[in-house]
Structure formats: structure tokens, C-alpha cells
Design a protein around this motif. Structure first.
Motif, PDB file in Angstrom:
ATOM      1  N   GLY A   1     -17.733   7.316  16.967  1.00 43.44           N
ATOM      2  CA  GLY A   1     -18.096   6.103  16.242  1.00 43.44           C
ATOM      3  C   GLY A   1     -17.818   6.344  14.773  1.00 43.44           C
ATOM      4  O   GLY A   1     -16.776   6.878  14.409  1.00 43.44           O
TER       5      GLY A   1
ATOM      6  N   GLU B   1     -19.937   6.428  26.195  1.00 50.02           N
ATOM      7  CA  GLU B   1     -19.960   5.128  25.531  1.00 50.02           C
ATOM      8  C   GLU B   1     -21.188   4.306  25.905  1.00 50.02           C
ATOM      9  O   GLU B   1     -21.504   3.335  25.235  1.00 50.02           O
ATOM     10  CB  GLU B   1     -18.684   4.359  25.873  1.00 50.02           C
ATOM     11  CG  GLU B   1     -17.448   5.041  25.313  1.00 50.02           C
ATOM     12  CD  GLU B   1     -16.156   4.440  25.810  1.00 50.02           C
ATOM     13  OE1 GLU B   1     -16.058   4.075  27.005  1.00 50.02           O
ATOM     14  OE2 GLU B   1     -15.229   4.332  24.994  1.00 50.02           O
TER      15      GLU B   1
ATOM     16  N   GLN C   1     -24.426   6.949  24.379  1.00 51.62           N
ATOM     17  CA  GLN C   1     -24.103   7.392  23.016  1.00 51.62           C
ATOM     18  C   GLN C   1     -24.353   8.870  22.779  1.00 51.62           C
ATOM     19  O   GLN C   1     -24.483   9.302  21.639  1.00 51.62           O
ATOM     20  CB  GLN C   1     -24.863   6.563  21.968  1.00 51.62           C
ATOM     21  CG  GLN C   1     -24.709   5.066  22.119  1.00 51.62           C
ATOM     22  CD  GLN C   1     -23.298   4.593  21.865  1.00 51.62           C
ATOM     23  OE1 GLN C   1     -22.784   4.792  20.775  1.00 51.62           O
ATOM     24  NE2 GLN C   1     -22.649   3.997  22.846  1.00 51.62           N
TER      25      GLN C   1
END
Length: 141
Positions: A70, A96, A99
Motif C-alpha cells: 500500500g 489484500e 492487510q
């Protein structure tokens, strides 16, 4: 790790209470952690204190920094435990869904033939997808 103070001293780091707490949190996590995750896990040290400790650990090759897929980074104890260099290159996996970032220690970073004149100092190899835990929850739903 049995003796955290001794471990810090081997890396020429003075073993203060805050440094021991951050080291223990990273050691027990067993995976790379973001500053926010560490802040939520360590309620006795503020964000700036944790960040200063992580910066010192990075500069002393005690942790390495991983781009998390990210716009942030995660910190992981170097497995090589060498105080002069971080030669701990391995693949990481970013889920994804939850996280979290996982170490895939058994998978080395593939060799890259750089063009003449380029000098590599480090590599960050990150695979993105869904971790087994999140995949099993999705399959049950």
C-alpha cells in the motif's frame, strides 16, 4: 530470543526499557508489522518513541523495512542477526483481505541482472493475494 538486553548490546544498542519492549513485540509477532500495528500492540510507548526505536534498529541492521503493498511500510527483525549488514533477502506476501504481511523465508528473492552501471543495495519482493486463513473463511461463507 532469550536475553533481549544481550541481543541489543551485541548490535551496539543500549538496552533501554522502550527498546526492549519494541524488540520483544517484533520478536513475538513472527511477521512484519506496521508502525500502527506496533502502536496498538505496545500501549506503553507513544508512536514517536516506537518510530525512533525502529529507526535506530534499522540503522543498526536489526530490522529491515518492507514496503507493504500500500502506501506504508512494515518492520521485521532480520533473520541473519548480523550487525553490519542486512543480508536477509526473502519473499514477502501481502494479504489484500486482512492487510497482513507474511514472510516466505524459504523463497529467496530471484536474481536480477541489472544493466551495467546499476548497483543494487537491497531488494523488496512482495507478492499480493489472499492468505490461507482469509481464503478458508471465504470458502466457508
Amino acid at each position: 530470543m532469550k536475553n533481549l538486553e544481550e541481543f541489543l548490546e551485541k548490535h551496539a544498542i543500549k538496552p533501554t526499557a522502550n527498546r526492549i519492549v519494541v524488540l520483544k513485540a517484533l520478536d513475538t509477532a513472527g511477521r512484519p508489522m506496521s508502525l500502527t500495528e506496533l502502536e496498538n500492540k505496545i500501549m506503553t510507548i507513544d508512536k514517536s518513541g516506537i518510530f525512533r526505536t525502529l529507526t535506530l534498529f534499522r540503522d543498526s541492521h536489526l530490522v529491515h523495512v518492507i514496503e507493504d503493498g500500500g502506501d506504508g511500510v512494515r518492520y521485521e527483525l532480520c533473520h541473519s542477526r548480523h550487525h553490519d549488514v542486512d543480508d536477509d533477502l526473502h519473499v514477502h506476501f501481502f494479504c489484500e483481505q486482512c492487510q497482513r504481511t507474511f514472510c516466505l523465508d524459504h523463497l529467496p528473492v530471484p536474481s536480477i541482472a541489472l544493466p551495467i552501471g546499476f548497483v543494487m543495495h537491497s531488494a523488496n519482493y512482495l507478492v499480493k493475494g489472499i492468505c490461507p486463513e482469509c481464503a478458508s473463511v471465504t470458502q466457508r461463507a
